[in-house]
Write an enzyme that holds these catalytic residues in place. Structure first.
Site, mmCIF file in Angstrom:
data_model
loop_
_atom_site.group_PDB
_atom_site.id
_atom_site.type_symbol
_atom_site.label_atom_id
_atom_site.label_comp_id
_atom_site.label_asym_id
_atom_site.label_seq_id
_atom_site.Cartn_x
_atom_site.Cartn_y
_atom_site.Cartn_z
ATOM 1 N N SER A 23 0.819 -1.221 0.000
ATOM 2 C CA SER A 23 0.000 0.000 0.000
ATOM 3 C C SER A 23 0.848 1.265 0.000
ATOM 4 O O SER A 23 0.316 2.366 0.063
ATOM 5 C CB SER A 23 -0.932 -0.012 1.218
ATOM 6 O OG SER A 23 -0.186 -0.223 2.405
ATOM 7 N N ASN A 110 -2.478 -2.482 12.873
ATOM 8 C CA ASN A 110 -3.929 -2.272 12.796
ATOM 9 C C ASN A 110 -4.370 -1.005 13.531
ATOM 10 O O ASN A 110 -5.152 -0.221 13.005
ATOM 11 C CB ASN A 110 -4.671 -3.491 13.365
ATOM 12 C CG ASN A 110 -4.418 -4.735 12.545
ATOM 13 O OD1 ASN A 110 -3.770 -4.665 11.496
ATOM 14 N ND2 ASN A 110 -4.901 -5.872 13.012
ATOM 15 N N THR A 155 -39.660 27.449 -10.701
ATOM 16 C CA THR A 155 -40.006 26.094 -10.271
ATOM 17 C C THR A 155 -40.199 25.321 -11.570
ATOM 18 O O THR A 155 -40.671 25.892 -12.566
ATOM 19 C CB THR A 155 -41.301 26.030 -9.421
ATOM 20 O OG1 THR A 155 -42.382 26.453 -10.240
ATOM 21 C CG2 THR A 155 -41.223 26.893 -8.182
ATOM 22 N N HIS A 156 -39.807 24.081 -11.594
ATOM 23 C CA HIS A 156 -39.864 23.267 -12.824
ATOM 24 C C HIS A 156 -39.052 23.911 -13.950
ATOM 25 O O HIS A 156 -39.346 23.699 -15.126
ATOM 26 C CB HIS A 156 -41.306 23.053 -13.296
ATOM 27 C CG HIS A 156 -42.246 22.627 -12.219
ATOM 28 N ND1 HIS A 156 -42.476 21.305 -11.900
ATOM 29 C CD2 HIS A 156 -42.994 23.364 -11.350
ATOM 30 C CE1 HIS A 156 -43.348 21.251 -10.900
ATOM 31 N NE2 HIS A 156 -43.655 22.484 -10.537
ATOM 32 N N SER A 277 -13.063 26.465 -27.822
ATOM 33 C CA SER A 277 -13.235 25.250 -28.616
ATOM 34 C C SER A 277 -12.124 25.208 -29.654
ATOM 35 O O SER A 277 -11.683 26.241 -30.153
ATOM 36 C CB SER A 277 -14.593 25.275 -29.298
ATOM 37 O OG SER A 277 -14.590 24.472 -30.458
ATOM 38 N N LYS A 283 -16.723 30.111 -29.493
ATOM 39 C CA LYS A 283 -17.143 29.477 -28.251
ATOM 40 C C LYS A 283 -16.366 29.904 -27.010
ATOM 41 O O LYS A 283 -15.163 30.100 -27.050
ATOM 42 C CB LYS A 283 -17.013 27.958 -28.385
ATOM 43 C CG LYS A 283 -17.980 27.370 -29.391
ATOM 44 C CD LYS A 283 -19.310 27.094 -28.764
ATOM 45 C CE LYS A 283 -19.295 25.695 -28.248
ATOM 46 N NZ LYS A 283 -20.548 25.265 -27.728
ATOM 47 N N ASN A 285 -16.711 28.316 -23.253
ATOM 48 C CA ASN A 285 -17.465 27.261 -22.576
ATOM 49 C C ASN A 285 -17.298 27.274 -21.051
ATOM 50 O O ASN A 285 -16.221 27.600 -20.555
ATOM 51 C CB ASN A 285 -17.033 25.885 -23.104
ATOM 52 C CG ASN A 285 -17.360 25.715 -24.575
ATOM 53 O OD1 ASN A 285 -18.357 26.249 -25.063
ATOM 54 N ND2 ASN A 285 -16.509 25.000 -25.287
ATOM 55 N N GLU A 290 -18.883 22.606 -15.543
ATOM 56 C CA GLU A 290 -19.228 21.263 -16.048
ATOM 57 C C GLU A 290 -18.370 20.185 -15.375
ATOM 58 O O GLU A 290 -18.854 19.109 -15.023
ATOM 59 C CB GLU A 290 -19.040 21.202 -17.567
ATOM 60 C CG GLU A 290 -20.110 21.986 -18.310
ATOM 61 C CD GLU A 290 -19.821 22.097 -19.808
ATOM 62 O OE1 GLU A 290 -19.002 21.325 -20.334
ATOM 63 O OE2 GLU A 290 -20.421 22.985 -20.436
ATOM 64 N N TYR A 317 -10.018 -6.364 12.434
ATOM 65 C CA TYR A 317 -9.365 -5.887 11.221
ATOM 66 C C TYR A 317 -9.359 -6.962 10.134
ATOM 67 O O TYR A 317 -9.127 -8.138 10.397
ATOM 68 C CB TYR A 317 -7.905 -5.456 11.501
ATOM 69 C CG TYR A 317 -7.195 -4.993 10.249
ATOM 70 C CD1 TYR A 317 -7.322 -3.682 9.801
ATOM 71 C CD2 TYR A 317 -6.437 -5.874 9.483
ATOM 72 C CE1 TYR A 317 -6.707 -3.265 8.629
ATOM 73 C CE2 TYR A 317 -5.824 -5.462 8.314
ATOM 74 C CZ TYR A 317 -5.961 -4.159 7.887
ATOM 75 O OH TYR A 317 -5.356 -3.750 6.724
ATOM 76 N N GLN A 322 -8.018 -1.835 3.781
ATOM 77 C CA GLN A 322 -6.971 -1.045 3.122
ATOM 78 C C GLN A 322 -7.544 -0.277 1.924
ATOM 79 O O GLN A 322 -7.000 0.732 1.498
ATOM 80 C CB GLN A 322 -5.844 -1.980 2.658
ATOM 81 C CG GLN A 322 -4.705 -1.293 1.953
ATOM 82 C CD GLN A 322 -3.514 -2.217 1.782
ATOM 83 O OE1 GLN A 322 -2.839 -2.554 2.736
ATOM 84 N NE2 GLN A 322 -3.258 -2.633 0.550
ATOM 85 N N LYS A 325 -8.427 3.787 1.544
ATOM 86 C CA LYS A 325 -7.527 4.930 1.384
ATOM 87 C C LYS A 325 -7.593 5.643 0.037
ATOM 88 O O LYS A 325 -7.878 6.839 -0.024
ATOM 89 C CB LYS A 325 -6.098 4.505 1.683
ATOM 90 C CG LYS A 325 -5.980 4.142 3.130
ATOM 91 C CD LYS A 325 -4.684 3.597 3.557
ATOM 92 C CE LYS A 325 -4.878 3.003 4.935
ATOM 93 N NZ LYS A 325 -5.849 1.867 4.956
HETATM 94 N N1 ARG Z 1 -1.757 -1.232 4.862
HETATM 95 C C1 ARG Z 1 -2.635 -1.742 5.843
HETATM 96 C C2 ARG Z 1 -3.969 -1.034 5.761
HETATM 97 O O1 ARG Z 1 -4.026 -0.031 5.146
HETATM 98 C C3 ARG Z 1 -2.020 -1.549 7.183
HETATM 99 C C4 ARG Z 1 -2.508 -2.491 8.216
HETATM 100 C C5 ARG Z 1 -1.931 -3.815 7.964
HETATM 101 N N2 ARG Z 1 -2.333 -4.774 8.946
HETATM 102 C C6 ARG Z 1 -2.336 -6.070 8.709
HETATM 103 N N3 ARG Z 1 -2.736 -6.839 9.647
HETATM 104 N N4 ARG Z 1 -1.946 -6.568 7.565
HETATM 105 O O2 ARG Z 1 -4.976 -1.459 6.270
#
Ligand code: ARG
Length: 457
Positions: A23, A110, A155-156, A277, A283, A285, A290, A317, A322, A325
């Site tokens: 990660s 964890n 409205t509408h 454009s 144009k 835009n 958007e 956990y 993971q 993120k």
């Molecule tokens: N990269 C892991 C996560 O984002 C970290 C925790 C890892 N823990 C484990 N027991 N493998 O969740």
């Protein structure tokens, strides 16, 4: 391949497996928070006599030097480490030796990752809140200048009744104000420290979790170690709040796109916030509006994604988590970019007051007020509604506004009409008579602006 485990393994991890599992490519985003958490952890360990003062000094200095070197570019975060936690620990051990091996005492990745993610999210909640505050200041400034800028209210998407630009902007003010309140709620609810929960069942070391929480400016320690490492509610709540912010921005964008169209011309987006454009030279835009509207989809996607990821996870956990993120980081960055750009676009946008006013005069936005005029002169509302309906039909036939008809023409439809009807159905009267709080009348509007100014101060 540097990882924090391997003792019980007899084979190297397959390279594909390693990459799939790693990660570091994204969790390096909370490198600072990881160091910050470790510093607090070590501070607490030393206070509890689990580390010596000398070990604490070595580890803290080591962490500081890693932080410095990453910031100056002398040390690079590379994918030779599994995650940011391994990167920090491995480098610490390389730099200070055995003391570095004590950093992880009474801690698991964890609770460490739960803490890092919380620290990161908490900072971002504050940042987004500040960006929204600037947006609100911009909206309020437009409101103050446009208490008497008349425009049609819809409205509408059909012209309904006259309002003012201040009033229309005020609606968005309330939306973004609620968005900020939601962020405050999230901050308060999430503000408990998970560190010390270990892998899932706490630790046997005499940790002082309250002290760690205090060092990291949390309100206190979390109360269940299993929940602490498995809780991503605050991520879900944040993504929900971010989705709502994007929904508001998207609606606002949609209106600006309509207002900026050749047909409406209520506003002109500044050149700096428009694009051209490649083929059509004429144009200009509204691409920013958007794009904001378009990016709403990916923030919603993040919310649905994390909700789906979390729904099948048994305590405590599991590695599925993971997945919280990348999508959270992306949603946060997207929202920050959108709010900031939108604020800039609003600040530089021109409002074509004359065109708005003319538009409000056309389209029978004063029809309700014409009916109210009859009611005030003894006609029942239902009868008045019918009379004005016929009047509108006549106006459409003659291509005229109600107040462009002569008194004879008006009287031909209802003898109740007198000379004072013109004043009663004028744009100014229609707006100015709406004085209850929340309505577009200038008095009510000034009161609301005053309240909202206080709120922002
Ligand atoms: N990269 C892991 C996560 O984002 C970290 C925790 C890892 N823990 C484990 N027991 N493998 O969740």
């Amino acid at each position: 391949m540097a990882q924090l485990w391997g003792g019980r393994f007899t084979k190297e991890t397959d390279k594909l497996v390693y990459n799939f599992n790693a990660s570091i490519s994204f969790d390096q985003k909370f490198f600072h928070e990881d160091i910050e958490g470790s510093r607090a952890h070590v501070e607490m360990l030393a206070r509890q006599g689990i580390l010596t003062a000398e070990e604490k000094r070595q580890i803290t200095d080591g962490l500081d030097s890693i932080l410095r070197d990453v910031e100056t570019g002398a040390l690079e975060i590379t994918d030779e480490y599994e995650d940011i936690h391994s990167f920090v620990e491995a480098n610490l051990i390389e730099r200070i030796g055995d003391a570095g091996k004590k950093l992880h005492t009474g801690r698991s990745r964890n609770d460490q990752v739960a803490l890092d993610m919380k620290l990161y999210t908490r900072n971002e909640v504050v940042e987004i809140n500040n960006l929204l505050k600037r947006l609100l200041e911009t909206i309020l400034a437009i409101m103050e200048e446009n208490i008497e800028t008349y425009m049609p209210g819809f409205t509408h998407l059909q012209k309904a009744q006259p309002i003012t630009l201040a009033h229309h902007m005020g609606a968005y003010f309330e939306m973004f104000k609620r968005d900020r309140q939601r962020l405050d709620d999230i901050y308060n609810r999430m503000n408990y420290c998970p560190l010390g929960s270990g892998a899932l069942a706490g630790t046997t070391y005499p940790l002082d979790r309250e002290y760690t929480a205090q060092l990291l400016e949390f309100k206190g320690a979390t109360l269940n170690s299993m929940d602490s490492v498995a809780d991503r509610d605050y991520v879900i709540e944040l993504l929900s709040a971010l989705s709502t912010i994007m929904m508001h921005l998207s609606r606002f964008s949609e209106e600006i796109i309509i207002w900026n169209s050749n047909e409406y011309r209520f506003v002109e987006i500044d050149d700096a916030y428009s694009t051209g454009s490649s083929i059509m030279p004429q144009k200009k835009n509204p691409d920013i509006a958007e794009l904001v509207r378009g990016k709403t989809g990916r923030v919603y996607g993040a919310l649905v994604s994390i909700l789906t990821t979390m729904k099948g996870i048994p305590l405590a956990y599991n590695k599925d988590m993971q997945e919280d993120k990348e999508l959270t980081f992306d949603a946060i960055d997207t929202v920050k970019g959108c709010v900031a750009l939108f604020t800039g676009m609003l600040q530089t946008m021109k409002f074509n007051k004359e065109i708005m006013r003319t538009s409000a005069m056309k389209g029978f936005t004063n029809a309700t007020d014409a009916a109210d005029y009859l009611v005030n002169h003894g006609v029942t509302f239902r009868d008045a509604h019918g009379i004005i309906g016929r009047l509108v039909l006549y106006c459409i036939e003659k291509d005229k506004a109600i107040d462009e008809l002569s008194l004879e023409e008006l009287k031909a439809i209802s003898p109740v009409f007198e000379e004072d009807v013109y004043d009663a159905v004028s744009l100014e009267t229609c707006v100015n008579k709406r004085t209850t709080i929340g309505a577009p009348g200038p008095e009510a509007m000034r009161e609301v602006i005053h309240i909202n100014k206080e709120y922002l101060s």
